[in-house]
Design a protein around this motif. Structure first.
Motif, PDB file in Angstrom:
ATOM      1  N   GLN A 104       0.825  -1.210   0.000  1.00  0.00           N
ATOM      2  CA  GLN A 104       0.000   0.000   0.000  1.00  0.00           C
ATOM      3  C   GLN A 104       0.861   1.263   0.000  1.00  0.00           C
ATOM      4  O   GLN A 104       0.534   2.240  -0.680  1.00  0.00           O
ATOM      5  CB  GLN A 104      -0.943  -0.002   1.202  1.00  0.00           C
ATOM      6  N   ASN A 105       1.952   1.253   0.739  1.00  0.00           N
ATOM      7  CA  ASN A 105       2.852   2.409   0.744  1.00  0.00           C
ATOM      8  C   ASN A 105       3.462   2.628  -0.640  1.00  0.00           C
ATOM      9  O   ASN A 105       3.587   3.775  -1.091  1.00  0.00           O
ATOM     10  CB  ASN A 105       3.952   2.239   1.785  1.00  0.00           C
ATOM     11  N   ASP A 106       3.824   1.551  -1.326  1.00  0.00           N
ATOM     12  CA  ASP A 106       4.348   1.674  -2.687  1.00  0.00           C
ATOM     13  C   ASP A 106       3.294   2.246  -3.629  1.00  0.00           C
ATOM     14  O   ASP A 106       3.602   3.086  -4.490  1.00  0.00           O
ATOM     15  CB  ASP A 106       4.834   0.316  -3.213  1.00  0.00           C
ATOM     16  N   GLN A 107       2.047   1.798  -3.483  1.00  0.00           N
ATOM     17  CA  GLN A 107       0.966   2.314  -4.315  1.00  0.00           C
ATOM     18  C   GLN A 107       0.762   3.813  -4.072  1.00  0.00           C
ATOM     19  O   GLN A 107       0.602   4.583  -5.017  1.00  0.00           O
ATOM     20  CB  GLN A 107      -0.342   1.567  -4.009  1.00  0.00           C
ATOM     21  N   ILE A 108       0.784   4.226  -2.826  1.00  0.00           N
ATOM     22  CA  ILE A 108       0.597   5.647  -2.493  1.00  0.00           C
ATOM     23  C   ILE A 108       1.730   6.478  -3.083  1.00  0.00           C
ATOM     24  O   ILE A 108       1.500   7.536  -3.681  1.00  0.00           O
ATOM     25  CB  ILE A 108       0.503   5.830  -0.961  1.00  0.00           C
ATOM     26  N   GLN A 109       2.969   6.004  -2.950  1.00  0.00           N
ATOM     27  CA  GLN A 109       4.112   6.754  -3.476  1.00  0.00           C
ATOM     28  C   GLN A 109       4.057   6.878  -4.989  1.00  0.00           C
ATOM     29  O   GLN A 109       4.336   7.946  -5.547  1.00  0.00           O
ATOM     30  CB  GLN A 109       5.419   6.087  -3.052  1.00  0.00           C
ATOM     31  N   ALA A 163       3.572  10.368  -7.101  1.00  0.00           N
ATOM     32  CA  ALA A 163       4.528  10.788  -8.116  1.00  0.00           C
ATOM     33  C   ALA A 163       3.810  11.163  -9.419  1.00  0.00           C
ATOM     34  O   ALA A 163       4.219  12.091 -10.113  1.00  0.00           O
ATOM     35  CB  ALA A 163       5.541   9.678  -8.381  1.00  0.00           C
ATOM     36  N   LEU A 164       2.740  10.436  -9.750  1.00  0.00           N
ATOM     37  CA  LEU A 164       1.985  10.730 -10.968  1.00  0.00           C
ATOM     38  C   LEU A 164       1.094  11.965 -10.803  1.00  0.00           C
ATOM     39  O   LEU A 164       0.912  12.727 -11.756  1.00  0.00           O
ATOM     40  CB  LEU A 164       1.122   9.527 -11.351  1.00  0.00           C
ATOM     41  N   ASN A 165       0.534  12.146  -9.647  1.00  0.00           N
ATOM     42  CA  ASN A 165      -0.380  13.258  -9.365  1.00  0.00           C
ATOM     43  C   ASN A 165       0.075  13.978  -8.100  1.00  0.00           C
ATOM     44  O   ASN A 165      -0.426  13.712  -7.019  1.00  0.00           O
ATOM     45  CB  ASN A 165      -1.810  12.762  -9.159  1.00  0.00           C
ATOM     46  N   PRO A 166       1.027  14.904  -8.237  1.00  0.00           N
ATOM     47  CA  PRO A 166       1.503  15.598  -7.033  1.00  0.00           C
ATOM     48  C   PRO A 166       0.366  16.391  -6.400  1.00  0.00           C
ATOM     49  O   PRO A 166      -0.549  16.872  -7.068  1.00  0.00           O
ATOM     50  CB  PRO A 166       2.598  16.515  -7.548  1.00  0.00           C
ATOM     51  N   PRO A 167       0.407  16.531  -5.074  1.00  0.00           N
ATOM     52  CA  PRO A 167      -0.659  17.272  -4.405  1.00  0.00           C
ATOM     53  C   PRO A 167      -0.678  18.739  -4.849  1.00  0.00           C
ATOM     54  O   PRO A 167       0.361  19.342  -5.090  1.00  0.00           O
ATOM     55  CB  PRO A 167      -0.315  17.163  -2.925  1.00  0.00           C
ATOM     56  N   LYS A 168      -1.878  19.258  -4.975  1.00  0.00           N
ATOM     57  CA  LYS A 168      -2.044  20.645  -5.417  1.00  0.00           C
ATOM     58  C   LYS A 168      -1.937  21.563  -4.219  1.00  0.00           C
ATOM     59  O   LYS A 168      -2.450  21.256  -3.147  1.00  0.00           O
ATOM     60  CB  LYS A 168      -3.382  20.834  -6.100  1.00  0.00           C
TER      61      LYS A 168
END
Length: 71
Positions: A53-58, A62-67
């Motif tokens: 799950q941590n890998d999925q979140i990272q 990376a694909l959608n940086p927080p705005k």
């Protein structure tokens, strides 16, 4: 399962005191050994799930940086 089995074997290990001529042993009941092995396996599986799950979140971060909010 390896970690649980290793812990169970350590618990079952016999202690011999040769100096005063007595011996003390601690032996697990079968259900206790099964419980220790099962607990170790469950813990290991939970750690695998957390890492996944941590890998999925990272990767999603990376694909959608927080705005950033500029309010």
């Amino acid at each position: 399962m390896k970690a649980g089995l290793r812990e169970a074997i350590l618990l079952v290990d016999l202690y011999q005191h040769h100096g005063s001529g007595y011996s003390m042993s601690f032996v697990l009941q079968p259900w206790q050994l099964l419980f220790a092995i099962l607990s170790g396996w469950i813990h290991h599986r939970q750690q695998q799930i957390i890492e996944f799950q941590n890998d999925q979140i990272q990767s999603r971060m990376a694909l959608n940086p927080p705005k950033s909010f500029s309010g």
